[in-house]
Design an enzyme around this catalytic site. Structure first.
Site, PDB file in Angstrom:
ATOM      1  N   ASN A   1      41.651  35.046  49.610  1.00 27.22           N
ATOM      2  CA  ASN A   1      40.505  36.012  50.000  1.00 27.22           C
ATOM      3  C   ASN A   1      39.179  35.297  49.971  1.00 27.22           C
ATOM      4  OD1 ASN A   1      39.806  38.601  50.500  1.00 27.22           O
ATOM      5  ND2 ASN A   1      38.924  38.857  48.547  1.00 27.22           N
TER       6      ASN A   1
ATOM      7  N   ALA B   1      39.694  33.843  39.553  1.00 26.59           N
ATOM      8  CA  ALA B   1      40.901  34.255  40.760  1.00 26.59           C
ATOM      9  C   ALA B   1      41.601  35.378  40.172  1.00 26.59           C
ATOM     10  CB  ALA B   1      41.709  32.866  40.586  1.00 26.59           C
ATOM     11  N   GLY B   2      42.097  36.173  41.151  1.00 18.72           N
ATOM     12  CA  GLY B   2      42.732  37.270  41.132  1.00 18.72           C
ATOM     13  C   GLY B   2      42.394  38.390  42.100  1.00 18.72           C
TER      14      GLY B   2
ATOM     15  N   ASN C   1      49.876  38.410  40.186  1.00 17.91           N
ATOM     16  CA  ASN C   1      48.611  37.425  40.177  1.00 17.91           C
ATOM     17  C   ASN C   1      47.865  37.514  39.126  1.00 17.91           C
ATOM     18  OD1 ASN C   1      47.322  35.400  41.542  1.00 17.91           O
ATOM     19  ND2 ASN C   1      46.152  36.872  42.822  1.00 17.91           N
TER      20      ASN C   1
ATOM     21  N   SER D   1      35.893  44.032  34.079  1.00 12.97           N
ATOM     22  CA  SER D   1      35.040  45.090  34.807  1.00 12.97           C
ATOM     23  C   SER D   1      34.875  46.244  34.289  1.00 12.97           C
ATOM     24  CB  SER D   1      36.035  45.178  36.139  1.00 12.97           C
ATOM     25  OG  SER D   1      35.755  46.653  36.774  1.00 12.97           O
TER      26      SER D   1
ATOM     27  N   TYR E   1      44.766  47.912  39.398  1.00 13.15           N
ATOM     28  CA  TYR E   1      43.942  46.839  39.167  1.00 13.15           C
ATOM     29  C   TYR E   1      43.136  46.876  37.780  1.00 13.15           C
ATOM     30  CZ  TYR E   1      39.307  44.581  39.585  1.00 13.15           C
ATOM     31  OH  TYR E   1      38.118  43.706  39.297  1.00 13.15           O
TER      32      TYR E   1
ATOM     33  N   LYS F   1      43.016  44.269  34.140  1.00 13.43           N
ATOM     34  CA  LYS F   1      41.868  43.845  33.776  1.00 13.43           C
ATOM     35  C   LYS F   1      41.889  44.176  32.102  1.00 13.43           C
ATOM     36  CE  LYS F   1      39.677  41.854  36.904  1.00 13.43           C
ATOM     37  NZ  LYS F   1      39.751  40.470  37.147  1.00 13.43           N
TER      38      LYS F   1
ATOM     39  N   ARG G   1      36.154  60.808  46.633  1.00 13.60           N
ATOM     40  CA  ARG G   1      37.091  59.800  46.871  1.00 13.60           C
ATOM     41  C   ARG G   1      37.983  59.977  45.513  1.00 13.60           C
ATOM     42  NH1 ARG G   1      35.699  53.475  47.459  1.00 13.60           N
ATOM     43  NH2 ARG G   1      34.878  53.884  45.271  1.00 13.60           N
TER      44      ARG G   1
ATOM     45  N   ASP H   1      37.070  58.307  41.729  1.00  8.19           N
ATOM     46  CA  ASP H   1      35.887  58.164  41.553  1.00  8.19           C
ATOM     47  C   ASP H   1      35.287  58.831  40.400  1.00  8.19           C
ATOM     48  OD1 ASP H   1      35.471  56.057  43.404  1.00  8.19           O
ATOM     49  OD2 ASP H   1      34.377  57.344  44.763  1.00  8.19           O
TER      50      ASP H   1
HETATM   51  P1  NAD Z   1      36.948  37.372  45.421  1.00  9.81           P
HETATM   52  O1  NAD Z   1      38.332  38.010  46.137  1.00  9.81           O
HETATM   53  O2  NAD Z   1      35.697  37.105  46.452  1.00  9.81           O
HETATM   54  O3  NAD Z   1      37.193  35.908  44.886  1.00  9.81           O
HETATM   55  C1  NAD Z   1      38.455  35.735  44.079  1.00  9.81           C
HETATM   56  C2  NAD Z   1      39.067  34.218  44.531  1.00  9.81           C
HETATM   57  O4  NAD Z   1      40.038  33.869  43.824  1.00  9.81           O
HETATM   58  C3  NAD Z   1      39.050  34.348  45.978  1.00  9.81           C
HETATM   59  O5  NAD Z   1      38.255  33.129  46.533  1.00  9.81           O
HETATM   60  C4  NAD Z   1      40.599  34.205  46.254  1.00  9.81           C
HETATM   61  O6  NAD Z   1      40.926  33.208  47.106  1.00  9.81           O
HETATM   62  C5  NAD Z   1      41.028  33.584  44.753  1.00  9.81           C
HETATM   63  N1  NAD Z   1      42.479  33.548  44.167  1.00  9.81           N
HETATM   64  C6  NAD Z   1      42.978  34.820  44.206  1.00  9.81           C
HETATM   65  N2  NAD Z   1      44.102  34.597  43.366  1.00  9.81           N
HETATM   66  C7  NAD Z   1      44.264  33.234  43.294  1.00  9.81           C
HETATM   67  C8  NAD Z   1      45.245  32.415  42.634  1.00  9.81           C
HETATM   68  N3  NAD Z   1      46.529  32.913  42.258  1.00  9.81           N
HETATM   69  N4  NAD Z   1      45.120  31.013  42.929  1.00  9.81           N
HETATM   70  C9  NAD Z   1      43.955  30.532  43.174  1.00  9.81           C
HETATM   71  N5  NAD Z   1      43.090  31.330  43.844  1.00  9.81           N
HETATM   72  C10 NAD Z   1      43.286  32.663  43.732  1.00  9.81           C
HETATM   73  O7  NAD Z   1      36.394  38.458  44.375  1.00  9.81           O
HETATM   74  P2  NAD Z   1      35.167  38.521  43.398  1.00  9.81           P
HETATM   75  O8  NAD Z   1      34.414  39.591  44.026  1.00  9.81           O
HETATM   76  O9  NAD Z   1      34.614  37.218  43.733  1.00  9.81           O
HETATM   77  O10 NAD Z   1      35.822  38.714  42.007  1.00  9.81           O
HETATM   78  C11 NAD Z   1      35.732  37.912  41.175  1.00  9.81           C
HETATM   79  C12 NAD Z   1      36.570  38.314  39.965  1.00  9.81           C
HETATM   80  O11 NAD Z   1      35.653  39.141  39.532  1.00  9.81           O
HETATM   81  C13 NAD Z   1      37.974  38.970  40.097  1.00  9.81           C
HETATM   82  O12 NAD Z   1      38.777  38.702  39.061  1.00  9.81           O
HETATM   83  C14 NAD Z   1      37.351  40.454  40.199  1.00  9.81           C
HETATM   84  O13 NAD Z   1      38.528  41.176  39.922  1.00  9.81           O
HETATM   85  C15 NAD Z   1      36.263  40.492  39.233  1.00  9.81           C
HETATM   86  N6  NAD Z   1      35.407  41.729  39.303  1.00  9.81           N
HETATM   87  C16 NAD Z   1      34.911  41.880  40.708  1.00  9.81           C
HETATM   88  C17 NAD Z   1      33.993  42.886  40.966  1.00  9.81           C
HETATM   89  C18 NAD Z   1      33.356  42.788  42.330  1.00  9.81           C
HETATM   90  O14 NAD Z   1      32.820  44.029  42.535  1.00  9.81           O
HETATM   91  N7  NAD Z   1      33.271  41.822  43.175  1.00  9.81           N
HETATM   92  C19 NAD Z   1      33.690  43.700  39.925  1.00  9.81           C
HETATM   93  C20 NAD Z   1      34.204  43.477  38.633  1.00  9.81           C
HETATM   94  C21 NAD Z   1      35.234  42.628  38.575  1.00  9.81           C
HETATM   95  N1  UDP Z   2      31.183  55.014  48.295  1.00  7.80           N
HETATM   96  C1  UDP Z   2      30.783  55.837  49.553  1.00  7.80           C
HETATM   97  N2  UDP Z   2      31.219  55.462  50.619  1.00  7.80           N
HETATM   98  C2  UDP Z   2      31.858  54.409  50.918  1.00  7.80           C
HETATM   99  C3  UDP Z   2      32.192  53.479  49.611  1.00  7.80           C
HETATM  100  C4  UDP Z   2      31.839  54.220  48.269  1.00  7.80           C
HETATM  101  O1  UDP Z   2      30.183  56.873  49.155  1.00  7.80           O
HETATM  102  O2  UDP Z   2      32.309  53.875  51.958  1.00  7.80           O
HETATM  103  C5  UDP Z   2      30.595  55.640  47.012  1.00  7.80           C
HETATM  104  C6  UDP Z   2      31.677  55.573  45.847  1.00  7.80           C
HETATM  105  O3  UDP Z   2      32.394  57.266  46.142  1.00  7.80           O
HETATM  106  C7  UDP Z   2      30.935  55.540  44.578  1.00  7.80           C
HETATM  107  C8  UDP Z   2      29.704  54.429  44.913  1.00  7.80           C
HETATM  108  O4  UDP Z   2      29.792  54.443  46.535  1.00  7.80           O
HETATM  109  O5  UDP Z   2      30.205  56.746  44.044  1.00  7.80           O
HETATM  110  C9  UDP Z   2      30.360  52.961  44.491  1.00  7.80           C
HETATM  111  O6  UDP Z   2      31.603  52.702  45.021  1.00  7.80           O
HETATM  112  P1  UDP Z   2      32.249  51.293  45.253  1.00  7.80           P
HETATM  113  O7  UDP Z   2      33.364  51.314  45.679  1.00  7.80           O
HETATM  114  O8  UDP Z   2      31.209  50.419  45.939  1.00  7.80           O
HETATM  115  O9  UDP Z   2      32.276  50.911  43.671  1.00  7.80           O
HETATM  116  P2  UDP Z   2      32.960  51.305  42.541  1.00  7.80           P
HETATM  117  O10 UDP Z   2      31.885  51.903  41.424  1.00  7.80           O
HETATM  118  O11 UDP Z   2      33.822  52.679  43.067  1.00  7.80           O
HETATM  119  O12 UDP Z   2      33.810  50.272  41.895  1.00  7.80           O
END
Ligand code: NAD
Ligand code: UDP
Length: 330
Positions: A35, A81-82, A99, A124, A148, A152, A289, A292
């Site tokens: 990703n 990673a995930g 994964n 998260s 998902y 976590k 949605r 939510d």
């Molecule tokens: P992202 O997808 O941009 O980054 C994840 C990276 O991990 C990617 O570069 C992907 O290629 C790599 N990857 C996935 N599976 C792998 C594997 N098996 N081996 C090696 N590499 C692998 O995601 P992100 O937004 O940077 O999120 C990072 C972490 O934080 C994730 O675990 C996600 O669940 C968590 N998280 C993200 C958010 C968010 O809003 N972005 C919120 C809460 C938690």
């Molecule tokens: N949301 C929205 N339109 C979109 C995407 C998200 O109105 O196209 C709203 C969603 O209902 C939530 C907020 O924006 O109230 C944040 O959503 P997001 O998916 O960014 O993060 P979440 O908190 O759900 O992980």
């Protein structure tokens, strides 16, 4: 400190690598680009003017993991990673359990074998489900509503059990709220494939005219303006939180919310984005949605007390930087 960053070319990982390099850490990255894009590696070098080691591959590859820990004396692992797409996790749950869970188990095994005892894990705010009160504290009950989120929650349980059997490990669980924005250089940021699920990436696509209008999911919530409320946090602040977490090595499991502590509604975010970028974001109100919740924001005081970390960037910074990245990478 020598730090292994799994998923280090992803959205959060790349910004964290920049912070770690800026703080003179040695960084080793593993990513399989499932990703993310290879060009991120060059962008990190461009921003920091520093070098790091990169291994291309999957952390479910035990041989590769062993090689990394043998070739490098890793002191701390940050495990990003995930897979993270909520919707996809509902239609392909096994892909997510495979994964997210297997990779963590293999990683812990490899760490134990190599005598590397510090890990920072990406959890998260989704693990809180629908909180009874706000703001959310770390000791609130956990309840997940999709595979998902359940991965976590399960990994948190695995880490707690692992800690009981291995009390000399330092395990930090960071529960992120809604990370948005991008590095102020505009070189790295968030670039999801296809039509985005999350709010800010969707707003960006409307701003760049790739999508016609934003769908706002629900204007009948019990919130200030009836739209959903979230705790948005600048990705650079979040990255700094990881750097602080690496500095604090403490045996046992320690859990921290990483959020700003402030709640902004969907309509507020749209209006601030419009003001900062001077671009109109047309929107249509749609029904809620599924899955939510109305409102979600953190009590981040524990992270401040224990890690000396707090979010510093404003919601305007988040909008400005997210848009700059989009413009530069259109
Ligand atoms: P992202 O997808 O941009 O980054 C994840 C990276 O991990 C990617 O570069 C992907 O290629 C790599 N990857 C996935 N599976 C792998 C594997 N098996 N081996 C090696 N590499 C692998 O995601 P992100 O937004 O940077 O999120 C990072 C972490 O934080 C994730 O675990 C996600 O669940 C968590 N998280 C993200 C958010 C968010 O809003 N972005 C919120 C809460 C938690
Ligand atoms: N949301 C929205 N339109 C979109 C995407 C998200 O109105 O196209 C709203 C969603 O209902 C939530 C907020 O924006 O109230 C944040 O959503 P997001 O998916 O960014 O993060 P979440 O908190 O759900 O992980």
């Amino acid at each position: 400190m020598k730090i292994l960053v799994t998923g280090g070319t992803g959205f959060l990982g790349s910004h964290t690598v920049v912070e770690l390099l800026n703080k003179e850490n040695e960084v080793v990255i593993i990513d399989n680009f499932s990703n993310s894009k290879k060009e991120v590696l060059e962008k990190i070098k461009q921003i920091t003017n520093k070098n790091f080691l990169f291994y291309e591959g999957d952390i479910r590859d035990k041989v590769l993991l062993k090689k990394i820990f043998t070739e490098n004396k890793i002191e701390t692992v940050i495990h990003f990673a995930g897979y993270k797409a909520v919707g996809e996790s509902v239609t392909a749950p096994l892909k997510y359990y495979d994964n997210n869970l297997i990779s963590t188990i293999y990683l812990l095994e490899a760490m134990k074998e190599a005598n590397c005892k510090n890990i920072v894990f990406s959890s998260s705010a989704t693990v809180y489900g629908k909180p009874k009160t706000l703001p959310i504290k770390e000791d609130f009950p956990l309840h997940t509503t999709n595979p998902y989120g359940t991965t976590k929650k399960m990994i948190e349980e695995i880490l707690k059990d692992f800690s009981k059997a291995n009390p000399d490990f330092s395990i930090t669980i960071l529960r992120y709220f809604n990370p948005i924005g991008a590095h102020p250089s505009g070189l790295i940021g968030e670039n999801p494939n296809g039509v985005p699920n999350n709010l800010m990436p969707y707003i960006i696509k409307v701003a760049t005219k790739e999508l016609e209008y934003l769908n706002i999911f629900g204007n009948d919530y019990d919130t200030k303006d009836k739209t959903g409320v979230r705790d948005f946090i600048h990705v650079v602040d979040l990255a700094k939180g990881h750097s602080k977490a690496c500095e604090k090595i403490e045996k046992g499991v320690h859990i921290y919310n990483l959020g700003s502590g402030k709640g902004y509604s969907v309509l507020e975010l749209v209006s601030i984005f419009e003001k900062v970028t001077k671009i109109k974001i047309p929107y249509k109100i749609k029904k809620r949605r599924e899955g939510d919740i109305a409102a979600c924001y953190a009590d981040p005081t524990l992270a401040y007390k224990k890690l000396n970390w707090k979010a510093e960037k404003s919601i305007e910074d988040m909008c400005k930087d997210a848009y700059l990245y989009a413009k530069k990478n259109k």
